[in-house]
Write an enzyme that holds these catalytic residues in place. Structure first.
Site, mmCIF file in Angstrom:
data_model
loop_
_atom_site.group_PDB
_atom_site.id
_atom_site.type_symbol
_atom_site.label_atom_id
_atom_site.label_comp_id
_atom_site.label_asym_id
_atom_site.label_seq_id
_atom_site.Cartn_x
_atom_site.Cartn_y
_atom_site.Cartn_z
ATOM 1 C CG ASN A 99 -35.235 -2.289 19.604
ATOM 2 O OD1 ASN A 99 -34.141 -3.184 19.193
ATOM 3 N ND2 ASN A 99 -36.219 -2.704 19.344
ATOM 4 N NE ARG A 137 -31.177 -12.014 28.779
ATOM 5 C CZ ARG A 137 -31.337 -12.921 29.147
ATOM 6 N NH1 ARG A 137 -31.525 -14.085 28.707
ATOM 7 N NH2 ARG A 137 -31.802 -13.415 30.583
ATOM 8 C CB ILE A 138 -37.299 -8.282 28.133
ATOM 9 C CG1 ILE A 138 -38.042 -9.267 27.134
ATOM 10 C CG2 ILE A 138 -38.189 -6.987 28.534
ATOM 11 C CD1 ILE A 138 -39.204 -8.654 26.299
ATOM 12 N N GLY A 159 -25.406 -9.405 13.408
ATOM 13 C CA GLY A 159 -24.806 -8.183 13.639
ATOM 14 C C GLY A 159 -24.792 -7.530 12.284
ATOM 15 C CG ASN A 182 -29.466 -3.078 11.695
ATOM 16 O OD1 ASN A 182 -29.506 -2.289 11.304
ATOM 17 N ND2 ASN A 182 -30.041 -4.236 11.836
ATOM 18 C CD GLU A 184 -33.516 -3.779 10.023
ATOM 19 O OE1 GLU A 184 -32.818 -3.954 10.954
ATOM 20 O OE2 GLU A 184 -34.325 -4.727 9.774
ATOM 21 C CG ASP A 191 -40.763 -4.435 19.668
ATOM 22 O OD1 ASP A 191 -39.526 -3.867 19.880
ATOM 23 O OD2 ASP A 191 -41.021 -5.435 19.223
ATOM 24 C CG HIS A 201 -39.597 -3.762 15.629
ATOM 25 N ND1 HIS A 201 -39.494 -5.293 16.207
ATOM 26 C CD2 HIS A 201 -40.911 -4.129 14.984
ATOM 27 C CE1 HIS A 201 -40.730 -5.928 15.921
ATOM 28 N NE2 HIS A 201 -41.464 -5.341 15.276
#
Ligand code: GRF
Length: 213
Positions: free
Chosen positions: A119, A103-104, A23, A25, A186, A157, A121
């Site tokens: 999101n 998870r997706i 965590g 971010n 990020e 993504d 990446h």
């Protein structure tokens, strides 16, 4: 002389952050909200699919509700997603932020929260989607990498890109050293993208995101 005071009540956007790990971010986002850099938003809940995720501790330290949903408690993915949808609704969620969530995200959640799921990446998308991004980056031998904040769609993504930041890939980089350099970026661009969203400055046209000043 009459004294007229006008009060404007700004409604805050309720954010739910989904996590699976440390965590960092999440912490950057919390810090930006607490310092007032991101106004008119509040993190209502942190949801993890991993028990003991350090991100949940961070939530508690900041007085934010921390919820663990155990995937093992559901027969299938739709059961899990339904539970997630119920929790999101109970917090009147206006924005979902994925921060290291492994998870997706299911179709129902994506359609319910269309263009309201973000999101981050750790590559310059569309390069090196999916898992083991830093390994993919180093193995390919690219000289520049970075990170991407994007809206989440049904692909992995693949959603419309909001912000990106570049870093050099150095000769002696390891996955750890590259990851560290990218994480710094990020922590800078994720809060920035959230701020733009909250301020209503992002407009999605097909796969292009227009950012207004
Ligand atoms: C970050 O590298 C992010 O780009 C990726 O997962 C990692 C999460 O790190 N999606 P943290 O949990 O925010 O520290």
């Amino acid at each position: 002389m009459s004294n007229i005071t006008t009060t404007t009540t700004k409604t805050k956007t309720n954010i739910a952050v989904l996590v699976s790990g440390r965590g960092s971010n999440l912490q950057a986002i919390i810090d930006n909200i607490e310092s007032g850099n991101i106004e008119s938003a509040t993190i209502r809940v942190i949801i993890s699919d991993v028990t003991g995720a350090y991100a949940l501790e961070r939530a508690k330290k900041h007085g934010i509700d921390a919820v663990f949903i155990d995937p093992a408690g559901f027969e299938n993915k739709s059961g899990y997603d339904l539970k997630l949808l119920n929790i999101l609704a109970s917090y009147d969620t206006g924005l979902i932020v994925l921060a290291g969530y492994m998870r997706i995200i299911g179709k129902d959640i994506i359609s319910t929260y269309k263009n309201r799921i973000l999101n981050i990446h750790p590559t310059l998308l569309p390069s090196f989607k999916g898992l083991h991004s830093h390994k993919q980056t180093l193995d390919y031998g690219v000289k520049v990498s970075g990170c991407t904040v994007h809206f989440v769609d049904e692909g992995m993504d693949t959603g419309p890109i909001i912000l990106q930041s570049c870093v050099p890939v150095l000769e002696n980089d390891t996955e750890d050293s590259l990851s560290e350099r990218i994480l710094e970026q990020e922590h800078r661009i994720y809060p920035q993208a959230i701020k733009l969203f909250i301020e209503g400055k992002l407009k999605v046209e097909g796969r292009i995101v227009r950012v207004s000043k």
